[in-house]
Write a protein that holds these residues in place. Structure first.
Motif, short mmCIF file in Angstrom:
data_model
loop_
_atom_site.label_atom_id
_atom_site.label_comp_id
_atom_site.label_asym_id
_atom_site.label_seq_id
_atom_site.Cartn_x
_atom_site.Cartn_y
_atom_site.Cartn_z
N LEU A 153 14.72 49.59 22.05
CA LEU A 153 15.00 49.35 20.64
C LEU A 153 14.87 50.64 19.83
CD1 LEU A 153 15.71 47.06 18.69
CD2 LEU A 153 13.26 46.74 18.28
N ALA B 16 24.04 52.69 19.38
CA ALA B 16 23.08 51.99 18.54
C ALA B 16 23.16 50.49 18.77
CB ALA B 16 23.33 52.32 17.06
N ALA B 17 24.38 49.97 18.89
CA ALA B 17 24.55 48.53 19.15
C ALA B 17 23.96 48.16 20.50
CB ALA B 17 26.03 48.17 19.09
N GLY C 252 17.95 52.61 20.01
CA GLY C 252 18.96 52.14 19.07
C GLY C 252 18.71 52.62 17.65
N VAL C 253 17.44 52.58 17.24
CA VAL C 253 17.08 53.05 15.89
C VAL C 253 17.36 54.55 15.77
CG1 VAL C 253 15.17 53.40 14.29
CG2 VAL C 253 15.36 51.25 15.55
N PHE D 225 20.11 48.18 20.17
CA PHE D 225 19.58 47.02 19.43
C PHE D 225 19.66 45.76 20.27
CE2 PHE D 225 20.06 49.43 15.36
CZ PHE D 225 18.78 49.20 14.90
N LEU E 15 20.96 55.09 15.34
CA LEU E 15 21.42 54.71 14.01
C LEU E 15 21.11 55.81 13.00
CD1 LEU E 15 22.72 52.38 12.47
CD2 LEU E 15 20.42 51.52 11.96
N GLN F 34 10.48 47.72 23.29
CA GLN F 34 10.41 48.59 22.12
C GLN F 34 11.03 49.95 22.42
OE1 GLN F 34 6.30 48.79 20.94
NE2 GLN F 34 6.49 47.01 19.59
N GLY G 141 17.48 46.09 23.48
CA GLY G 141 16.06 46.04 23.18
C GLY G 141 15.58 44.65 22.84
N LEU G 142 16.39 43.91 22.09
CA LEU G 142 16.02 42.54 21.72
C LEU G 142 16.06 41.60 22.92
CD1 LEU G 142 17.85 42.26 18.27
CD2 LEU G 142 15.40 42.49 18.66
#
Length: 301
Positions: free
Chosen positions: A38, A22-23, A41-42, A26, A45, A35, A29-30
């Motif tokens: 990202l 997940a880290a 990652g979502v 995130f 999570l 997207q 993706g950033l």
């Protein structure tokens, strides 16, 4: 009581790995402005939350029954599987909506070189965890571990699709089709969502059948075959049976109809008849709840 310590250890390792993924999703993706990464990652999570719930359920399953839950906590296992499938399905639908919005906004630029590196890292971790947990799920016959393995496989396939798409984007970036590259990231997100969505939906439907106590066909068929032969061999009038499956626990209730003048003999003889049925059904396992009674009154069957 069921020993779930091995499953708990596997799930704890899965939770640690999922937090890491997940880290990565995130941050990657950033940094890459993707997207699709990202969303990975979502998705991971969400999977952390589901795995924590699954771990709590395993601890309950390992306990003895209580005055309130006299059949144990087996029913919680398919409930968690159904909930997990539903939440993962909603995550896919949400990603699909974001992809459509991305198309309508004209797409966006992605740092495809950095994005490819992040996506490759995610793919390796996801597929390795899916294979490792899948082996444990098969060996331990654990529905919760199987659900977790499916989640890892889904995220791995999503990451692999992102890798392939970003390779295509890098190939198109300097050519005549460079103006299409802003649409690749939302396109990947859309395709991944559509491809992945049936899997958690199917898992949720399978688990809901257990929550609703729909009789499993294979278990029902086996009981019918064994009891038909048993009734014919011993000359009983007939039988009725009811079967259900909750998580790894199987419940079988059998009523054998006898003639009113039938002499059952000693309790030991009746127990021997029950033992024969249990042996043929493979009901000696801890995850098998078998009830057999004999009656001459059809109202009790």
């Amino acid at each position: 009581m069921s020993d779930t310590r091995q499953e708990q250890r596997v799930l704890k390792a899965s939770i640690a790995a999922t937090v890491g993924v997940a880290a990565i999703g995130f941050v990657g993706g950033l940094l890459a402005r993707s997207q699709a990464i990202l969303f990975d990652g979502v998705y991971s999570l969400v999977d952390v939350a589901l795995t924590l719930v699954a771990l709590s359920v395993l601890r309950l399953v390992a306990r003895e029954d209580s005055p309130r839950f006299q059949y144990g906590y087996w029913h919680l296992e398919p409930m968690v599987e159904a909930l997990g499938g539903a939440i993962l399905s909603l995550a896919c639908i949400y990603a699909l909506a974001n992809a459509v919005i991305g198309f309508s906004d004209g797409g966006h630029e992605v740092r495809y070189g950095a994005a490819l590196a992040w996506a490759l890292l995610l793919t390796v971790v996801d597929l390795a965890m899916a294979a490792w947990i899948g082996r444990h799920a098969k060996r331990l016959e654990s529905g919760l571990l199987a659900l977790d393995a499916r989640a890892w496989l889904l995220t791995g396939l999503m990451s692999l699709a992102v890798v392939l798409a970003f390779l295509i984007a890098l190939a198109l970036r300097e050519g005549a089709y460079a103006h299409w590259t802003p649409y690749i990231d939302p396109l990947v997100l859309c395709l991944i969502s559509l491809a992945v969505l049936p899997l958690p939906l199917r898992g949720a439907w399978k688990a809901m059948r257990e929550v609703l106590q729909v009789a499993p066909d294979d278990l029902d068929r086996r009981v019918q075959e064994v009891m038909a032969a048993f009734v014919a061999e011993h000359g009983f009038v007939g039988f009725t049976s009811h079967v259900a499956k909750m998580g790894r626990m199987r419940f079988v209730e059998i009523h054998v109809l006898t003639r009113p003048d039938y002499n059952p003999g000693s309790i030991g003889h009746a127990d021997a008849l029950r033992d024969g049925i249990a042996e043929q059904l493979g009901a000696r396992e801890a995850q098998f709840w078998l009830t057999i009674d004999f009656t001459s009154d059809p109202a009790w069957t």
